[in-house]
Design a protein around this motif. Structure first.
Motif, PDB file in Angstrom:
ATOM      1  N   GLU A   1       0.812  -1.216   0.000  1.00 53.35           N
ATOM      2  CA  GLU A   1       0.000   0.000   0.000  1.00 53.35           C
ATOM      3  C   GLU A   1       0.847   1.269   0.000  1.00 53.35           C
ATOM      4  O   GLU A   1       0.319   2.362  -0.193  1.00 53.35           O
ATOM      5  CB  GLU A   1      -0.931   0.000   1.216  1.00 53.35           C
ATOM      6  CG  GLU A   1      -1.981  -1.100   1.171  1.00 53.35           C
ATOM      7  CD  GLU A   1      -2.893  -1.085   2.396  1.00 53.35           C
ATOM      8  OE1 GLU A   1      -2.721  -0.180   3.232  1.00 53.35           O
ATOM      9  OE2 GLU A   1      -3.762  -1.969   2.500  1.00 53.35           O
ATOM     10  N   GLU A   2       2.153   1.128   0.226  1.00 53.70           N
ATOM     11  CA  GLU A   2       3.040   2.293   0.274  1.00 53.70           C
ATOM     12  C   GLU A   2       3.357   2.797  -1.135  1.00 53.70           C
ATOM     13  O   GLU A   2       3.610   2.000  -2.050  1.00 53.70           O
ATOM     14  CB  GLU A   2       4.341   1.936   0.989  1.00 53.70           C
ATOM     15  CG  GLU A   2       4.163   1.511   2.433  1.00 53.70           C
ATOM     16  CD  GLU A   2       3.599   2.635   3.286  1.00 53.70           C
ATOM     17  OE1 GLU A   2       4.091   3.773   3.164  1.00 53.70           O
ATOM     18  OE2 GLU A   2       2.662   2.363   4.056  1.00 53.70           O
ATOM     19  N   GLU A   3       3.344   4.111  -1.306  1.00 49.29           N
ATOM     20  CA  GLU A   3       3.608   4.682  -2.627  1.00 49.29           C
ATOM     21  C   GLU A   3       4.963   4.234  -3.170  1.00 49.29           C
ATOM     22  O   GLU A   3       5.092   3.834  -4.334  1.00 49.29           O
ATOM     23  CB  GLU A   3       3.564   6.214  -2.563  1.00 49.29           C
ATOM     24  CG  GLU A   3       3.858   6.865  -3.912  1.00 49.29           C
ATOM     25  CD  GLU A   3       4.040   8.369  -3.805  1.00 49.29           C
ATOM     26  OE1 GLU A   3       4.623   8.943  -4.746  1.00 49.29           O
ATOM     27  OE2 GLU A   3       3.629   8.952  -2.788  1.00 49.29           O
ATOM     28  N   LYS A   4       6.002   4.283  -2.321  1.00 55.19           N
ATOM     29  CA  LYS A   4       7.333   3.886  -2.776  1.00 55.19           C
ATOM     30  C   LYS A   4       7.350   2.439  -3.255  1.00 55.19           C
ATOM     31  O   LYS A   4       8.011   2.103  -4.231  1.00 55.19           O
ATOM     32  CB  LYS A   4       8.352   4.046  -1.639  1.00 55.19           C
ATOM     33  CG  LYS A   4       8.866   5.443  -1.418  1.00 55.19           C
ATOM     34  CD  LYS A   4       9.940   5.405  -0.353  1.00 55.19           C
ATOM     35  CE  LYS A   4      10.455   6.814  -0.059  1.00 55.19           C
ATOM     36  NZ  LYS A   4      11.488   6.784   1.007  1.00 55.19           N
ATOM     37  N   VAL A   5       6.643   1.608  -2.541  1.00 51.72           N
ATOM     38  CA  VAL A   5       6.633   0.188  -2.889  1.00 51.72           C
ATOM     39  C   VAL A   5       5.907  -0.032  -4.211  1.00 51.72           C
ATOM     40  O   VAL A   5       6.338  -0.831  -5.049  1.00 51.72           O
ATOM     41  CB  VAL A   5       5.993  -0.630  -1.756  1.00 51.72           C
ATOM     42  CG1 VAL A   5       5.884  -2.100  -2.141  1.00 51.72           C
ATOM     43  CG2 VAL A   5       6.811  -0.481  -0.470  1.00 51.72           C
ATOM     44  N   ILE A   6       4.809   0.679  -4.428  1.00 50.66           N
ATOM     45  CA  ILE A   6       4.088   0.575  -5.703  1.00 50.66           C
ATOM     46  C   ILE A   6       4.984   1.040  -6.847  1.00 50.66           C
ATOM     47  O   ILE A   6       5.065   0.390  -7.900  1.00 50.66           O
ATOM     48  CB  ILE A   6       2.789   1.399  -5.660  1.00 50.66           C
ATOM     49  CG1 ILE A   6       1.850   0.868  -4.573  1.00 50.66           C
ATOM     50  CG2 ILE A   6       2.091   1.359  -7.021  1.00 50.66           C
ATOM     51  CD1 ILE A   6       0.640   1.739  -4.317  1.00 50.66           C
ATOM     52  N   ARG A   7       5.678   2.158  -6.627  1.00 52.94           N
ATOM     53  CA  ARG A   7       6.589   2.661  -7.659  1.00 52.94           C
ATOM     54  C   ARG A   7       7.711   1.669  -7.930  1.00 52.94           C
ATOM     55  O   ARG A   7       8.135   1.471  -9.074  1.00 52.94           O
ATOM     56  CB  ARG A   7       7.155   4.011  -7.238  1.00 52.94           C
ATOM     57  CG  ARG A   7       6.116   5.139  -7.221  1.00 52.94           C
ATOM     58  CD  ARG A   7       6.627   6.360  -6.484  1.00 52.94           C
ATOM     59  NE  ARG A   7       7.863   6.864  -7.057  1.00 52.94           N
ATOM     60  CZ  ARG A   7       8.749   7.596  -6.387  1.00 52.94           C
ATOM     61  NH1 ARG A   7       8.533   7.887  -5.110  1.00 52.94           N
ATOM     62  NH2 ARG A   7       9.836   8.018  -6.970  1.00 52.94           N
ATOM     63  N   ALA A   8       8.214   1.029  -6.868  1.00 58.78           N
ATOM     64  CA  ALA A   8       9.267   0.027  -7.042  1.00 58.78           C
ATOM     65  C   ALA A   8       8.752  -1.175  -7.823  1.00 58.78           C
ATOM     66  O   ALA A   8       9.458  -1.729  -8.678  1.00 58.78           O
ATOM     67  CB  ALA A   8       9.794  -0.406  -5.679  1.00 58.78           C
ATOM     68  N   ALA A   9       7.506  -1.579  -7.544  1.00 57.22           N
ATOM     69  CA  ALA A   9       6.913  -2.705  -8.272  1.00 57.22           C
ATOM     70  C   ALA A   9       6.779  -2.379  -9.755  1.00 57.22           C
ATOM     71  O   ALA A   9       7.054  -3.224 -10.624  1.00 57.22           O
ATOM     72  CB  ALA A   9       5.554  -3.051  -7.671  1.00 57.22           C
ATOM     73  N   ILE A  10       6.371  -1.147 -10.048  1.00 55.34           N
ATOM     74  CA  ILE A  10       6.252  -0.714 -11.440  1.00 55.34           C
ATOM     75  C   ILE A  10       7.620  -0.760 -12.120  1.00 55.34           C
ATOM     76  O   ILE A  10       7.765  -1.264 -13.236  1.00 55.34           O
ATOM     77  CB  ILE A  10       5.647   0.710 -11.518  1.00 55.34           C
ATOM     78  CG1 ILE A  10       4.201   0.708 -11.025  1.00 55.34           C
ATOM     79  CG2 ILE A  10       5.728   1.245 -12.944  1.00 55.34           C
ATOM     80  CD1 ILE A  10       3.625   2.096 -10.821  1.00 55.34           C
ATOM     81  N   ALA A  11       8.645  -0.221 -11.435  1.00 59.85           N
ATOM     82  CA  ALA A  11       9.997  -0.206 -11.993  1.00 59.85           C
ATOM     83  C   ALA A  11      10.545  -1.617 -12.163  1.00 59.85           C
ATOM     84  O   ALA A  11      11.220  -1.926 -13.153  1.00 59.85           O
ATOM     85  CB  ALA A  11      10.916   0.615 -11.091  1.00 59.85           C
ATOM     86  N   PHE A  12      10.252  -2.497 -11.200  1.00 60.97           N
ATOM     87  CA  PHE A  12      10.704  -3.890 -11.263  1.00 60.97           C
ATOM     88  C   PHE A  12      10.127  -4.574 -12.498  1.00 60.97           C
ATOM     89  O   PHE A  12      10.843  -5.256 -13.240  1.00 60.97           O
ATOM     90  CB  PHE A  12      10.263  -4.613  -9.990  1.00 60.97           C
ATOM     91  CG  PHE A  12      10.704  -6.036  -9.877  1.00 60.97           C
ATOM     92  CD1 PHE A  12      11.950  -6.357  -9.372  1.00 60.97           C
ATOM     93  CD2 PHE A  12       9.858  -7.070 -10.249  1.00 60.97           C
ATOM     94  CE1 PHE A  12      12.366  -7.679  -9.260  1.00 60.97           C
ATOM     95  CE2 PHE A  12      10.254  -8.397 -10.134  1.00 60.97           C
ATOM     96  CZ  PHE A  12      11.509  -8.696  -9.636  1.00 60.97           C
TER      97      PHE A  12
ATOM     98  N   THR B   1      14.887   4.120  -0.670  1.00 60.59           N
ATOM     99  CA  THR B   1      14.416   4.739  -1.906  1.00 60.59           C
ATOM    100  C   THR B   1      13.838   3.670  -2.828  1.00 60.59           C
ATOM    101  O   THR B   1      14.015   2.465  -2.611  1.00 60.59           O
ATOM    102  CB  THR B   1      15.558   5.451  -2.640  1.00 60.59           C
ATOM    103  OG1 THR B   1      16.522   4.468  -3.073  1.00 60.59           O
ATOM    104  CG2 THR B   1      16.248   6.466  -1.738  1.00 60.59           C
ATOM    105  N   VAL B   2      13.169   4.123  -3.875  1.00 58.02           N
ATOM    106  CA  VAL B   2      12.600   3.199  -4.855  1.00 58.02           C
ATOM    107  C   VAL B   2      13.702   2.343  -5.481  1.00 58.02           C
ATOM    108  O   VAL B   2      13.560   1.133  -5.632  1.00 58.02           O
ATOM    109  CB  VAL B   2      11.825   3.975  -5.935  1.00 58.02           C
ATOM    110  CG1 VAL B   2      11.452   3.048  -7.098  1.00 58.02           C
ATOM    111  CG2 VAL B   2      10.575   4.605  -5.338  1.00 58.02           C
ATOM    112  N   ASN B   3      14.820   2.974  -5.841  1.00 59.28           N
ATOM    113  CA  ASN B   3      15.921   2.220  -6.443  1.00 59.28           C
ATOM    114  C   ASN B   3      16.453   1.151  -5.501  1.00 59.28           C
ATOM    115  O   ASN B   3      16.805   0.038  -5.929  1.00 59.28           O
ATOM    116  CB  ASN B   3      17.057   3.167  -6.841  1.00 59.28           C
ATOM    117  CG  ASN B   3      16.748   3.938  -8.113  1.00 59.28           C
ATOM    118  OD1 ASN B   3      15.882   3.547  -8.879  1.00 59.28           O
ATOM    119  ND2 ASN B   3      17.448   5.035  -8.318  1.00 59.28           N
TER     120      ASN B   3
END
Length: 439
Positions: free
Chosen positions: A136-147, A419-421
């Motif tokens: 549910e965390e924004e950073k985690v969602i962004r990381a999933a998208i990047a992954f 961080t997302v990275n």
């Protein structure tokens, strides 16, 4: 004009020079413009936001072109220019391997890029299903998208679908469509997970209702159970909870892998050198056998990173001077490695400056077995390992990890506020652990 000077010319010339273009033509300039437009629409890394006073940059009326300090510019625009030069026939030295070229550009600004290139490449060739426990965390969602966008595999978010959808909408996250979401509370596998975990914990003072509560309410437990039952290959967590809370959850579900010791490794990159430090997060005062285990496991990781391991077992003393009882564990660990007949260079006990300064090592201790400066440092205790890793990180070195090693299933725990990275890197390491690697 300033857009040309800052965002255009440096990267256009970089791409043109790298293919030895005979001219800079219209297709090359159009390629640069399109690359900038595409980059502006992508999710902006946390590091770029931090450089601009923490302001969240996202495509819209206030952000229509990349900012000058975006490190992705060098790996995004020059390749586009180089391709256009080759396609239009003005390149006199075409680039054969574009992926390698892109990674070399990244390495000019990010010293960790070269070290991780081999890891990421292997993951891309063996994509895995990785659970992001704090979905549910924004950073985690962004990381999933990047992954997913990087081709590392399929991300699975653990959380409430409606809350994740709200976060995606509020953050205007592009490319978030069709992300897989699993809600622990309504999962059809809850009974399977609860029964498995109860069978494991029932003789450790845990009641069945306690286990049911864990599976329903603790996303780390639920994510670990998914991996345990083969519903995912690996998991990553740690953004919102401390390392040891996450580690406790993981060890409720998993044991150490047969023949290995649970440990954490930090990879430090500074002044063009890559050094592994262990154990930075798990064992407070490791025994001689455990120190030897750390050496063996770190040597394997070092080879996976493309380096030949040179292991130094560190102490405050050098080869028995000054003689202190506390150094006996380190000396004994060397004897343990002797008995195991390992296939890598190692020696100790020695001080850190001797381990890293080969000239000093050979001048004072010509008998030392290492044929070069150490690239694996086995620390005598958790305090020294953790302090050194975080000190180097804050003083300007690049730190990756801690990377959890030795569990029977792949789990990676990032530092709180990662961080997302960093989350994506941890997920890649988790995915890598499921992929057989040849030496």
């Amino acid at each position: 004009n300033q857009v040309n000077n800052v965002l255009g010319f440096p990267y256009i010339f970089r791409g043109a020079l790298d293919v030895r273009a005979s001219t800079i033509n219209e297709p090359m300039k159009i390629a640069a413009a399109r690359a900038l437009a595409e980059l502006a629409r992508q999710d902006v890394p946390d590091e770029v936001d931090a450089a601009y006073s923490g302001r969240r940059l996202r495509f819209g009326p206030e952000y229509i072109i990349p900012v000058p300090f975006d490190p992705r510019l060098i790996s995004h625009v020059p390749p586009a220019v180089a391709r256009a030069a080759m396609d239009s026939g003005v390149a006199r030295r075409p680039i054969i391997d574009m992926d390698t070229y892109v990674h070399s550009l990244k390495g000019r600004l990010d010293p960790s890029a070269g070290s991780l290139h081999m890891i990421f490449d292997r993951v891309q060739h063996n994509p895995k299903r990785v659970v992001f426990a704090e979905g549910e965390e924004e950073k985690v969602i962004r990381a999933a998208i990047a992954f997913r966008a990087a081709g590392y595999g399929t991300p699975v978010l653990v959380g409430r679908s409606e809350r994740i959808a709200e976060t995606i909408k509020a953050s205007s996250l592009a490319d978030a469509a069709n992300l897989e979401v699993v809600n622990a509370r309504v999962s059809p596998h809850n009974k399977l997970y609860s029964d498995r975990l109860y069978a494991r914990l029932q003789r450790h003072g845990v009641l069945q209702r306690d286990v049911q509560r864990m599976v329903n309410q603790d996303r780390n437990i639920f994510a670990a159970c998914m991996v345990a039952e083969g519903h995912a290959d690996a998991m990553v967590t740690g953004v919102t909870r401390r390392f040891y809370v996450c580690l406790d959850a993981a060890t409720k579900v998993f044991d150490a892998r047969d023949g290995q010791t649970l440990m954490a490794v930090s990879i430090l990159i500074a002044r063009g050198r890559t050094v592994l430090i262990a154990d930075t997060s798990v064992h407070e005062l490791p025994s001689s056998e455990q120190l030897a285990d750390f050496a063996v496991q770190c040597a394997s990781i070092t080879r996976h990173l493309g380096h030949e391991p040179k292991v130094a077992l560190l102490s405050f003393s050098n080869f028995g001077h000054p003689p202190r009882e506390k150094a006996e564990r380190i000396r004994e660990a060397v004897h343990v490695l002797d008995e195991r007949k390992v296939d890598f260079e190692y020696d100790g006990e020695m001080q850190a400056n001797v381990a890293l300064n080969y000239g000093l090592m050979k001048e004072l201790y010509p008998f030392c077995r290492l044929n070069g400066p150490a690239n694996v440092l086995i620390m005598p205790a958790l305090h020294s390992a953790n302090i050194v890793a975080k000190l180097m990180q804050e003083l300007g070195g690049t730190a990756i990890g801690p990377i959890l090693v030795g569990l029977e299933k792949p789990v990676q725990i990032v530092q709180t506020g990662a961080t997302v990275n960093e989350i994506v890197t941890a997920a890649a390491f988790a995915a890598l652990a499921t992929t057989p690697l040849s030496r």
